[in-house]
Design an enzyme around this catalytic site. Structure first.
Site, PDB file in Angstrom:
ATOM      1  N   HIS A 135      -4.560  -9.375   2.904  1.00 50.79           N
ATOM      2  CA  HIS A 135      -6.013  -9.378   3.055  1.00 50.79           C
ATOM      3  C   HIS A 135      -6.423 -10.350   4.153  1.00 50.79           C
ATOM      4  O   HIS A 135      -5.928 -11.478   4.214  1.00 50.79           O
ATOM      5  CB  HIS A 135      -6.689  -9.791   1.752  1.00 50.79           C
ATOM      6  N   LYS A 137      -2.276  -2.655   7.451  1.00 52.46           N
ATOM      7  CA  LYS A 137      -3.697  -2.470   7.738  1.00 52.46           C
ATOM      8  C   LYS A 137      -4.174  -3.572   8.682  1.00 52.46           C
ATOM      9  O   LYS A 137      -3.881  -4.751   8.479  1.00 52.46           O
ATOM     10  CB  LYS A 137      -4.498  -2.513   6.438  1.00 52.46           C
ATOM     11  N   ARG A 150      -0.900  -1.420  -6.926  1.00 49.60           N
ATOM     12  CA  ARG A 150      -1.157  -2.585  -6.063  1.00 49.60           C
ATOM     13  C   ARG A 150      -2.214  -3.476  -6.707  1.00 49.60           C
ATOM     14  O   ARG A 150      -2.064  -4.712  -6.729  1.00 49.60           O
ATOM     15  CB  ARG A 150      -1.607  -2.098  -4.688  1.00 49.60           C
ATOM     16  N   ARG A 167       0.853  -1.181   0.000  1.00 48.86           N
ATOM     17  CA  ARG A 167       0.000   0.000   0.000  1.00 48.86           C
ATOM     18  C   ARG A 167       0.893   1.236   0.000  1.00 48.86           C
ATOM     19  O   ARG A 167       2.077   1.174   0.366  1.00 48.86           O
ATOM     20  CB  ARG A 167      -0.914   0.012   1.216  1.00 48.86           C
ATOM     21  N   TYR A 217     -10.044  -9.566  -7.796  1.00 50.52           N
ATOM     22  CA  TYR A 217      -9.105  -9.451  -8.913  1.00 50.52           C
ATOM     23  C   TYR A 217      -9.309 -10.529  -9.977  1.00 50.52           C
ATOM     24  O   TYR A 217      -8.727 -10.441 -11.056  1.00 50.52           O
ATOM     25  CB  TYR A 217      -7.669  -9.505  -8.393  1.00 50.52           C
ATOM     26  N   HIS A 269      -2.236   3.529  -5.759  1.00 48.50           N
ATOM     27  CA  HIS A 269      -2.911   2.307  -5.322  1.00 48.50           C
ATOM     28  C   HIS A 269      -3.273   1.413  -6.505  1.00 48.50           C
ATOM     29  O   HIS A 269      -3.437   0.196  -6.346  1.00 48.50           O
ATOM     30  CB  HIS A 269      -4.174   2.660  -4.526  1.00 48.50           C
TER      31      HIS A 269
END
Length: 323
Positions: free
Chosen positions: A297, A165, A274, A140, A306, A271
């Site tokens: 994630h 995150k 990514r 990120r 994706y 972003h």
């Protein structure tokens, strides 16, 4: 004889508790901003004299009258829940009547490999290196900006991403093609660090009170930011004058210029690199679980978005016009 000292103001209490819990300076500023707006919205009434109905009214106002994004409204809600539960010790009932801003279900913007190359070819220096790292590692934006020297492992070909995150650590690859450029950058960065040491301004911010536990760590080379600001600034919490990490807005502007120069119609941002990282790995047959781990994630369902690039056209169905 005891002296009665006045109790701290509400916002000072919020700020002190946020710092006790080691929240980031960004979270501190955002929470304080939303709490101020909430109080002003209700005519400067004290939050202790208000409750769930007033919170619902404020959040509904944001969604209906201000037409804010769902993420913005959720941020305001988090700030108010922190105020009531953590600072005032009041547990609000579930806010069923809040009109929530609808979160749009959009697919991420993804660049093709040729488009990525066109953008990266038009970026140079530090910004070019950072953009290449974003695409080459799946980091990120702020993970790249906050990268520390000690977390780049050239021997293992890895980058350790700390406190990502969700306050999680993870490991991603260090692209071999970037090793020479990154080593050269770190040599220049070391020279800046040595100059800062001589000037007595080599200290760096450490999270979670690590500076208290390891008093010598802030002036150690390993804890320094890889991508650093070109000037000193005053730390708003400690008051120390030192060199902070690079401002992420500078990278965003540099990429925006590169996207324009490449004549791309897509609204690509850092972003987007990514998103492109994950999509291109899927195209080459990489398994979804590995990509989930590289991206950090929590749920594989987040990574599954994706897979849309693998469904060319109408979900992979050939149009009858092309029969």
């Amino acid at each position: 004889m005891s002296i009665n000292t006045p109790s701290p103001k509400l916002l000072d209490q919020v700020r002190d508790l946020i710092r006790t819990k080691h929240y980031s300076i960004r979270t501190e500023n955002q929470y304080l901003q939303w709490i101020r707006r909430f109080i002003l919205f209700h005519g400067k009434r004290h939050p202790r004299d208000m409750g769930a109905p007033e919170v619902e009214a404020f959040l509904s106002h944001l969604a209906v009258s201000r037409d804010v994004a769902a993420s913005t409204q959720n941020q305001a809600l988090s700030a108010l829940l922190f105020l009531y539960r953590e600072v005032l010790g009041i547990d609000l009932p579930w806010l069923d009547n809040v009109t929530r801003a609808k979160r749009p279900q959009r697919l991420p913007v993804v660049l093709s490999r040729d488009e990525v190359r066109a953008v990266l070819d038009r970026m140079s220096g530090v910004y070019g290196l950072m953009a290449s790292l974003l695409y080459g590692t799946g980091m990120r934006l702020m993970e790249c900006v906050r990268l520390r020297v000690k977390d780049v492992d050239f021997a293992r070909g890895e980058i350790l991403i700390r406190d990502g995150k969700g306050a999680k650590d993870r490991v991603t690859m260090l692209p071999e093609s970037l090793v020479p450029a990154l080593q050269s950058h770190l040599n220049q960065r070391r020279a800046i660090f040595e100059d800062d040491l001589r000037a007595g301004k080599a200290g760096v911010y450490l999270p979670n009170a690590l500076a208290v536990k390891y008093p010598g760590a802030p002036i150690e080379w390993g804890w320094q930011y890889v991508f650093v600001s070109g000037s000193y600034s005053m730390d708003p919490r400690s008051g120390a004058e030192r060199r902070h990490h690079l401002d992420e807005k500078l990278l965003q502007r540099a990429m925006k210029k590169a996207v324009r120069a490449a004549d791309l119609a897509k609204p690509a941002t850092p972003h987007t690199l990514r998103h492109s990282f994950a999509t291109h790995l899927l195209e080459r047959g990489q398994d979804i679980r590995t990509i989930q781990a590289l991206l950090g994630h929590k749920d594989v369902a987040t990574t599954m978005i994706y897979t849309h690039v693998l469904n060319k056209g109408g979900r992979g169905v050939v149009s009858p016009l092309d029969f």
